[in-house]
Design a protein around this motif. Structure first.
Motif, short mmCIF file in Angstrom:
data_model
loop_
_atom_site.label_atom_id
_atom_site.label_comp_id
_atom_site.label_asym_id
_atom_site.label_seq_id
_atom_site.Cartn_x
_atom_site.Cartn_y
_atom_site.Cartn_z
N CYS A 65 0.84 -1.19 0.00
CA CYS A 65 0.00 0.00 0.00
C CYS A 65 0.88 1.25 0.00
O CYS A 65 2.04 1.20 0.42
CB CYS A 65 -0.92 0.01 1.22
SG CYS A 65 -0.07 0.26 2.79
N PRO A 66 0.34 2.40 -0.46
CA PRO A 66 1.17 3.59 -0.56
C PRO A 66 1.83 3.99 0.75
O PRO A 66 2.99 4.42 0.76
CB PRO A 66 0.17 4.66 -1.03
CG PRO A 66 -0.89 3.89 -1.74
CD PRO A 66 -0.99 2.59 -1.01
N SER B 114 -8.72 10.64 8.44
CA SER B 114 -7.61 10.13 7.62
C SER B 114 -6.79 11.28 7.02
O SER B 114 -6.23 11.14 5.94
CB SER B 114 -8.16 9.24 6.50
OG SER B 114 -8.96 8.21 7.01
N VAL C 54 -4.41 11.00 3.69
CA VAL C 54 -4.68 11.69 2.43
C VAL C 54 -3.45 12.47 1.98
O VAL C 54 -3.02 12.41 0.82
CB VAL C 54 -5.89 12.63 2.56
CG1 VAL C 54 -6.04 13.52 1.34
CG2 VAL C 54 -7.16 11.82 2.77
N LEU D 164 -0.65 10.10 0.89
CA LEU D 164 -0.92 9.56 -0.44
C LEU D 164 -0.49 10.54 -1.52
O LEU D 164 0.19 10.17 -2.49
CB LEU D 164 -2.41 9.24 -0.57
CG LEU D 164 -2.88 8.77 -1.96
CD1 LEU D 164 -2.39 7.36 -2.25
CD2 LEU D 164 -4.39 8.85 -2.07
N GLY E 199 -10.35 8.63 -6.93
CA GLY E 199 -9.18 7.91 -6.43
C GLY E 199 -8.99 8.12 -4.94
O GLY E 199 -8.65 7.18 -4.21
N VAL E 200 -9.20 9.36 -4.48
CA VAL E 200 -9.12 9.63 -3.04
C VAL E 200 -10.20 8.86 -2.30
O VAL E 200 -9.97 8.27 -1.24
CB VAL E 200 -9.24 11.14 -2.77
CG1 VAL E 200 -9.21 11.42 -1.27
CG2 VAL E 200 -8.12 11.92 -3.47
N GLU F 150 -11.66 6.08 -3.16
CA GLU F 150 -11.34 4.66 -3.13
C GLU F 150 -10.31 4.35 -2.05
O GLU F 150 -10.42 3.36 -1.32
CB GLU F 150 -10.80 4.22 -4.50
CG GLU F 150 -10.41 2.76 -4.59
CD GLU F 150 -11.58 1.81 -4.36
OE1 GLU F 150 -11.34 0.70 -3.85
OE2 GLU F 150 -12.73 2.20 -4.68
N TYR F 151 -9.32 5.23 -1.92
CA TYR F 151 -8.30 5.04 -0.89
C TYR F 151 -8.92 5.15 0.50
O TYR F 151 -8.62 4.34 1.40
CB TYR F 151 -7.20 6.08 -1.08
CG TYR F 151 -6.00 5.90 -0.18
CD1 TYR F 151 -5.36 4.67 -0.10
CD2 TYR F 151 -5.50 6.95 0.57
CE1 TYR F 151 -4.24 4.49 0.71
CE2 TYR F 151 -4.39 6.79 1.38
CZ TYR F 151 -3.76 5.56 1.45
OH TYR F 151 -2.67 5.39 2.25
N GLU G 36 -10.79 2.02 1.39
CA GLU G 36 -9.89 0.95 1.83
C GLU G 36 -9.50 1.16 3.29
O GLU G 36 -9.46 0.20 4.08
CB GLU G 36 -8.65 0.92 0.95
CG GLU G 36 -8.92 0.48 -0.48
CD GLU G 36 -7.67 0.53 -1.33
OE1 GLU G 36 -6.59 0.79 -0.77
OE2 GLU G 36 -7.77 0.32 -2.55
N LEU G 37 -9.22 2.39 3.66
CA LEU G 37 -8.82 2.68 5.05
C LEU G 37 -9.97 2.45 6.01
O LEU G 37 -9.77 2.06 7.16
CB LEU G 37 -8.34 4.13 5.16
CG LEU G 37 -7.05 4.49 4.40
CD1 LEU G 37 -6.75 5.97 4.55
CD2 LEU G 37 -5.87 3.67 4.90
#
Length: 559
Positions: free
Chosen positions: A161-162, A292, A296, A299, A311-312, A314-315, A318-319
């Motif tokens: 993960c990033p 988060s 953010v 990322l 995209g943000v 989606e991230y 996941e979190l």
């Protein structure tokens, strides 16, 4: 932190305790003084006020100190001892001491919950609190060895993960540019405006030092402050305002934002970014984003490209274990108000000063984010090797290439690039050829001279022919060689993303009849190229041809 005054205070406290027969928790009192100095502009013992203890015990401690909730009583007891020392030695007035004692009485039942509230944890505390303290007994050599062995084996199952990847190299804007940008940050501008507005109007806060609802409305109408509550919390965190009871005063030495010098602006901005990342406050009003906020920013720092809102989202999903994120567009607009991010190219990205500030935060917690050299300032060898090793995002690397080319004529650029890779490995040669391929026909003299170099000749022929310039025909051997050479350039990326490589080859890869003959090429990377094709090509017939060719090349002893 002023170490001198804290040391003097602790020495005085020890002597006072011995004289009075009072047991003093010196370590806890030192921590109180340290944090008061670091975060609340307490520069001597006489600066302690009721609000100081409220901020320390309900905001700073939960954010910074790893301590179980049941330890709150010990900390409050140490604070009470400090108060008795302060009043007994004449550092504070008896009436001030009475107000502090009353505040401590209110704090004591609230502090355990504050220490247990994970939403108040700062970034570093959150990281270290996740580590099981019982998992490593430093007194046990065997435990230490086990820990080392476990650490050594982490790479085998490393998370991709990033947030777990190594920090990438970044290109920072000059300090003068960052300082100019900081002067324009809406949140910082509003924090300064708000302090002056509150002080000039003789306004007061609530007993919790919060902005009154009426004042928040008025300052928006009269001064245009967009987010009064957030701006006020920042103003207090930065020490722009001083409170006496609930009355607001401009802090001594207050400097308007437009009048601050470069060094002061950079310090102010570093503290602002730390506040935004670590403080348990309402930054955007969107719970998913605010919980988060570090993730953010992290990322965006790692990707260094505009990330679309989807995209943000989606991230964040996941979190949050799949929970849907609503109202993200508005939240990102509000985040842009803080100055750390901006909208760019249909997405959101860190501002230049946001990038700088986040890197300062990484340094503060002991990380060492690398700084990328400006490849445009070097020679051709430096440009090529930098593009291979720097890890720069494509957009940043592209900017370096464009600026490097802008300083040269097409002929000069081609001569330097091709001259730098004569006899070099395929990866370096491929990058040079790829850059030369964007040059106009004015580069012809330099490219034509490369017809005498066996490795560059096929590339030169292709370059000339594609522009309709005089060029010899490629022989079959040269066609095979240049095919292998260009595939060799793709090897590093293909090893990282074999599926992506296979997709590209399915669309634009060499035909089977060409692959079947590649084993004849005297190229140092031919076996590796053919093995890669044999393992990744989706077409079974073509993949089989590549594996057979790889076997023949190994039989020839080509490595």
């Amino acid at each position: 932190m002023s170490i001198e005054w804290v040391n003097r205070a602790v020495d005085g406290l020890r002597a006072w305790g011995r004289e009075k027969g009072v047991e003093v928790d010196v370590d806890e009192v030192r921590l109180l003084c340290d944090y008061a100095s670091d975060y609340l502009e307490v520069n001597e013992l006489g600066d302690f006020r009721p609000g100081t203890f409220e901020e320390l015990l309900l905001e700073i401690y939960p954010r910074k100190v790893i301590a179980p909730p049941e330890s709150a009583g010990e900390t409050v007891a140490a604070a009470r001892t400090l108060v008795e020392f302060l009043v007994d030695t004449g550092e504070i007035a008896p009436k001030t001491a009475m107000r502090i004692r009353a505040v401590l009485d209110e704090i004591e039942p609230e502090m355990p919950a504050a220490l247990a509230d994970t939403t108040k944890f700062g970034m570093a505390k959150s990281i270290f609190s996740a580590i099981n303290a019982d998992s490593l007994d430093l007194a046990d050599p065997a435990a230490v060895q086990r820990a080392v062995e476990e650490f050594d084996g982490l790479d085998e199952d490393a998370c991709d993960c990033p947030g777990c990847a190594p920090l990438p190299a970044v290109r920072l804007a000059p300090p003068s540019e960052i300082a100019r940008a900081v002067r324009e940050v809406p949140l910082l501008r509003d924090a300064h405006l708000l302090v002056e507005w509150m002080a000039e109007g003789g306004r007061t806060t609530t007993v919790r030092k919060a902005l009154r609802v009426k004042d928040a409305r008025l300052v928006t109408e009269e001064a245009g402050v967009e987010r009064p509550a957030l701006a006020w919390r920042l103003a207090l965190d930065l020490g722009l305002a001083r409170l006496e009871g609930t009355t607001v005063f401009v802090e001594e030495g207050f400097i308007p934002l437009a009048s601050r010098d470069e060094e002061d602006l950079l310090d102010l901005w570093a503290a602002t970014v730390e506040f935004l990342i670590e403080a348990p406050v309402d930054i955007t009003g969107n719970e998913a984003v605010d919980e988060s906020i570090y993730a953010v920013h992290d990322l965006l720092y790692r990707l260094q490209v505009p990330v679309p809102p989807d995209g943000v989202a989606e991230y964040l999903r996941e979190l949050a274990a799949g929970e849907r994120v609503e109202g993200l567009d508005e939240a990102l607009d509000r985040l842009a108000y803080t100055g750390t991010v901006h909208h760019l190219g249909g997405g959101v990205a860190l501002t230049s000063h946001g990038l700088w500030g986040l890197r300062e935060l990484y340094l503060e917690i002991g990380l060492e984010p690398p700084i990328a050299a400006d490849l445009a300032e070097g020679d051709a060898s430096g440009l090529i090797s930098g593009l291979i090793t720097s890890g720069l995002p494509a957009e940043v690397a592209e900017g370096d290439i464009e600026r490097w080319l802008a300083g040269r004529t097409p002929e000069q650029a081609a001569a330097e690039l091709l001259g730098a890779v004569a006899g070099a490995p395929a990866e370096m040669r491929g990058i040079a050829v790829t850059i030369v391929d964007r040059l106009s026909a004015e580069a012809e003299p330099a490219v034509t001279r490369c017809l005498d170099d066996a490795e560059l000749r096929p590339h030169a022929i292709h370059w000339l022919a594609s522009r309709g310039l005089p060029a010899p025909a490629l022989t079959q051997d040269e066609l095979l060689w240049v095919s292998v050479d260009m595939l060799a350039l793709a090897l590093p990326a293909a090893q990282i993303d074999p599926d992506g490589f296979a997709e590209n080859m399915a669309v634009s890869g060499p035909p089977p009849y060409l692959i079947e003959d590649m084993w004849r090429v005297d190229h140092p990377d031919v076996v590796e190229v053919l093995e890669l094709l044999g393992n990744t090509l989706p077409d079974k017939v073509t993949a089989k041809a590549a594996r057979k060719a790889a076997f023949k090349a190994r039989s020839r002893g080509i490595r």
